[in-house]
Write a protein that holds these residues in place. Structure first.
Motif, mmCIF file in Angstrom:
data_model
loop_
_atom_site.group_PDB
_atom_site.id
_atom_site.type_symbol
_atom_site.label_atom_id
_atom_site.label_comp_id
_atom_site.label_asym_id
_atom_site.label_seq_id
_atom_site.Cartn_x
_atom_site.Cartn_y
_atom_site.Cartn_z
ATOM 1 N N ASN A 190 0.811 -1.218 0.000
ATOM 2 C CA ASN A 190 0.000 0.000 0.000
ATOM 3 C C ASN A 190 0.848 1.274 0.000
ATOM 4 N N TYR A 191 2.137 1.138 0.321
ATOM 5 C CA TYR A 191 3.075 2.251 0.155
ATOM 6 C C TYR A 191 3.851 2.109 -1.151
ATOM 7 N N LEU A 227 -2.228 6.840 7.595
ATOM 8 C CA LEU A 227 -2.720 5.568 8.105
ATOM 9 C C LEU A 227 -2.108 5.270 9.471
ATOM 10 N N ALA A 256 0.235 9.098 2.629
ATOM 11 C CA ALA A 256 -0.832 8.135 2.848
ATOM 12 C C ALA A 256 -0.453 7.147 3.950
ATOM 13 N N ALA A 257 0.794 6.674 3.920
ATOM 14 C CA ALA A 257 1.259 5.752 4.953
ATOM 15 C C ALA A 257 1.311 6.446 6.312
ATOM 16 N N LEU A 303 -5.787 6.486 2.422
ATOM 17 C CA LEU A 303 -4.790 5.546 1.914
ATOM 18 C C LEU A 303 -5.207 4.953 0.576
ATOM 19 N N TYR A 317 5.532 -2.025 7.135
ATOM 20 C CA TYR A 317 5.500 -0.659 6.611
ATOM 21 C C TYR A 317 6.763 0.085 7.033
#
Length: 439
Positions: free
Chosen positions: A72-73, A92, A88-89, A349, A290
């Motif tokens: 997601n990153y 989150l 976004a990370a 995200l 992450y």
């Protein structure tokens, strides 16, 4: 980007996804959503899930085509913009550490307190501590624990629905939409993160066995299973307790109206506590990865990616997760505020990940189609539709909880400043290495 040497099986991937979806948010935020939409909460669940699915399919395509850790990153960082991917990370992280984990832990304490008088915060701290230790000893035992709790969770929730249907009173289901379409949409925004969690399995893509096949298959199993459970729970909860009794309360209220004493305890342990525990455990599994990926990009200290020599686990990353979530648990934010904070990061995200899916669908159509088995145009269209839907939900949540949104937005801005500072420091360091002294 591909990493195919994973240990997580299809069943374990489903267990992790269900644990992320069916968690403390379901048990604590259903009552909050009922207070907004009344019996329309059932439609709000369907709406929230429909929007989540728009993002799940493109995410599954990315995960199958490019299995990796921290997807997601990495996907938006590679195909869209690294600064946006970082924000976004970061957003989150604020939502998960400040909203998600403390929400789950505090809700667990409230359910235990319904059986045995105990301070909910104490129970929450014990849960966060316990799963911190479990994850220190490796992803395999953590995934195994997740699977065991998953079985108990599905059994308990299924029993709640089956035994509760005969106790439903149709009068409690009218009027169906007391607050109109806006109320249903706002409730969907509150419930959105309750439906979103499956897409985080791409963050452990490098640990999933045969990820190119396993990730889309796991989504195909998880989504219909959880949707059926959610609709059943919403219908039973409102139909048994009514809007006034359930608004702002936990699912222990309707459970106490139709379940005999022993089964109430089973529901609390096998349902509420296992749901919350699977969410906490899944976040512990995913979040340090992450941090490791961000450390590889030089955006957080490299020590956060350091692994334990005995268990090969990111111990410092886990310490950060544990410390920040425990501190947030002791904060004065109410349950509704924690839920909104969780939703902000989740909705935000999805946007850059969907942008990455659009880029892949347009520039690598053959790769996209082979990964998910759907036409690239269809996946791209779903991703394009998911972006405004997520932004709309983010706006509704901001209106619902303006002070919490202001806090989240302020911390997001702080993340942007941190990114600028961190990248400039690295650029200067790189320049100094390449400078040659004057002769």
């Amino acid at each position: 980007m591909s990493e195919q040497t994973g240990e997580v099986t299809l069943v374990q991937a489903v267990a992790i996804e269900v644990g992320l979806i069916v968690g403390g948010a379901l048990f604590s935020l259903t009552g909050v959503a009922v207070g907004i939409a009344g019996p329309g909460v059932v439609v709000a669940f369907v709406l929230a899930f429909s929007i989540a699915i728009l993002g799940l399919v493109p995410t599954a395509m990315l995960g199958a085509a490019f299995p990796t850790t921290g997807g997601n990153y990495r996907y938006p960082a590679r195909f869209v913009s690294r600064p946006i991917a970082f924000l976004a990370a970061w957003g989150l992280g604020v939502s998960m550490f400040g909203g998600g984990l403390p929400l789950y832990a505090l809700t667990a304490g409230q359910y235990v307190d319904a059986i045995v008088p105990v301070a909910p915060t104490l129970v929450g701290v014990l849960l966060l501590s316990g799963f911190f230790v479990v994850n220190l000893v490796g992803i395999r035992p953590a995934a195994t624990v997740q699977l065991v709790m998953f079985v108990g969770l599905i059994a308990a929730l299924g029993s709640f629905v089956v035994l509760g249907v005969p106790a439903v009173e149709t009068a409690n289901l009218t009027p169906a939409f007391p607050s109109g379409a806006i109320g249903v949409a706002t409730a969907a925004g509150v419930l959105y993160f309750v439906c979103l969690g499956a897409n985080f399995v791409v963050d452990i893509g490098g640990s999933v066995r045969d990820a190119t096949v396993t990730i889309p298959r796991s989504f195909a199993i998880t989504v219909p299973l959880v949707l059926a459970v959610y609709v059943g729970i919403g219908l039973v909860a409102v139909g048994v307790a009514g809007t006034d009794a359930l608004a702002g309360e936990t699912l222990a209220v309707p459970a106490g109206m139709f379940l005999p004493g022993p089964l109430q305890s089973v529901f609390v342990v096998g349902g509420a506590l296992f749901a919350i525990a699977t969410s906490i455990n899944a976040v512990y599994i995913i979040t340090p990865r992450y941090l490791a990926v961000l450390a590889e990009d030089g955006l957080v200290p490299s020590g956060l990616a350091r692994t334990n020599s005995r268990f090969d686990t990111p111990h410092w990353g886990l310490v950060v997760v544990y410390a920040l979530s425990t501190a947030a648990l002791l904060s004065p934010l109410p349950i509704a505020g924690l839920g909104s904070l969780l939703g902000f990061g989740g909705a935000f995200l999805v946007v850059p990940v969907m942008a990455a899916a659009i880029v892949v669908g347009r520039t690598r159509a053959e790769t996209a189609e082979s990964a998910i088995g759907l036409p690239a145009q269809s996946v791209t269209a779903m991703a394009a539709l998911a972006i405004p839907c997520n932004l709309a939900l983010l706006g509704l949540l901001a209106v619902q909880s303006p002070s919490v949104f202001a806090l989240w937005a302020g911390l997001l801005a702080a993340g942007g400043l941190y990114y600028v500072f961190r990248t400039r420091i690295r650029t200067r360091a790189a320049d100094s290495v390449h400078e040659t002294p004057n002769s």
